[in-house]
Design an enzyme around this catalytic site. Structure first.
Site, PDB file in Angstrom:
ATOM      1  N   CYS A   1      -2.229  -0.436   7.577  1.00  0.00           N
ATOM      2  CA  CYS A   1      -1.464   0.806   7.471  1.00  0.00           C
ATOM      3  C   CYS A   1      -1.533   1.625   8.757  1.00  0.00           C
ATOM      4  O   CYS A   1      -0.548   2.253   9.148  1.00  0.00           O
ATOM      5  CB  CYS A   1      -1.956   1.607   6.277  1.00  0.00           C
ATOM      6  SG  CYS A   1      -1.589   0.779   4.708  1.00  0.00           S
TER       7      CYS A   1
ATOM      8  N   GLU B   1       0.970   3.807   1.909  1.00  0.00           N
ATOM      9  CA  GLU B   1       1.490   4.179   3.226  1.00  0.00           C
ATOM     10  C   GLU B   1       2.679   3.302   3.635  1.00  0.00           C
ATOM     11  O   GLU B   1       3.680   3.817   4.149  1.00  0.00           O
ATOM     12  CB  GLU B   1       0.397   4.027   4.301  1.00  0.00           C
ATOM     13  CG  GLU B   1      -0.830   4.877   4.061  1.00  0.00           C
ATOM     14  CD  GLU B   1      -1.946   4.138   3.340  1.00  0.00           C
ATOM     15  OE1 GLU B   1      -3.116   4.383   3.674  1.00  0.00           O
ATOM     16  OE2 GLU B   1      -1.666   3.322   2.434  1.00  0.00           O
TER      17      GLU B   1
ATOM     18  N   CYS C   1      -6.093   1.769   5.884  1.00  0.00           N
ATOM     19  CA  CYS C   1      -6.692   0.530   6.376  1.00  0.00           C
ATOM     20  C   CYS C   1      -6.034   0.181   7.715  1.00  0.00           C
ATOM     21  O   CYS C   1      -5.104   0.847   8.161  1.00  0.00           O
ATOM     22  CB  CYS C   1      -6.477  -0.602   5.367  1.00  0.00           C
ATOM     23  SG  CYS C   1      -4.757  -1.158   5.250  1.00  0.00           S
TER      24      CYS C   1
ATOM     25  N   HIS D   1       0.847  -1.188   0.000  1.00  0.00           N
ATOM     26  CA  HIS D   1       0.000   0.000   0.000  1.00  0.00           C
ATOM     27  C   HIS D   1       0.887   1.243   0.000  1.00  0.00           C
ATOM     28  O   HIS D   1       2.046   1.205   0.427  1.00  0.00           O
ATOM     29  CB  HIS D   1      -0.884   0.018   1.248  1.00  0.00           C
ATOM     30  CG  HIS D   1      -1.950  -1.020   1.250  1.00  0.00           C
ATOM     31  ND1 HIS D   1      -3.034  -0.959   2.093  1.00  0.00           N
ATOM     32  CD2 HIS D   1      -2.114  -2.162   0.517  1.00  0.00           C
ATOM     33  CE1 HIS D   1      -3.818  -1.994   1.884  1.00  0.00           C
ATOM     34  NE2 HIS D   1      -3.279  -2.753   0.945  1.00  0.00           N
TER      35      HIS D   1
END
Length: 151
Positions: free
Chosen positions: A88, A57, A85, A55
């Site tokens: 993260c 992040e 999410c 992701h």
């Protein structure tokens, strides 16, 4: 336009780059407000890297830690175009991010305004300051257009 909006616009450019290669358009920036420097930029690379943890992040936190040669980003802020999410959010807590700024809410998978408020749990190690809805119209539009093209 505020400084946080300007930095979010840079994250939006990262999200647009993700979209251009078929990734869900999420972009992220690690910023040091003391030096006024962007430390790292990244975007979703789950398909490109064949890695479900890639992701925006996670990518930007990993890169910033390598660049700064430390595992804690206590003096840094994270800007991300979509509400993080839970995976993260845990990484943000572990990295000791000072402030989290995000654009679009993710009511399904989001860990702040969505189904699970990770940072409200009493056992969370570190709680960043949280600022939501930064350039949310632009961030939402990117996601809506991306998924409209694919459905």
């Amino acid at each position: 336009m505020t400084n946080s909006q300007n930095i979010m616009l840079e994250a939006i450019k990262c999200a647009e780059e993700a979209s251009s290669i078929g990734e869900v358009p999420v972009g992220a920036i690690i910023y040091n407000p003391k030096t006024s420097q962007i430390i790292s930029k990244s975007f979703n690379k789950t398909n490109k890297n064949m890695d479900p943890t890639a992701h925006a992040e996670i990518n930007v936190i990993r890169d910033a830690c390598k660049k700064l040669e430390r595992s804690r980003l206590i003096d840094c802020d994270l800007y991300v175009t979509l509400e993080p999410c839970i995976m993260c959010a845990a990484a943000i807590s572990q990295a000791r991010i000072r402030r989290l700024y995000f654009g679009a809410d993710d009511l399904k998978y989001g860990s702040i305004n969505g189904n699970i408020n990770y940072f409200q749990k009493e056992n969370t190690n570190h709680l960043p300051e949280i600022y939501d809805n930064i350039c949310s119209d632009s961030c939402n539009r990117l996601l809506i257009n991306f998924f409209k093209e694919r459905r």
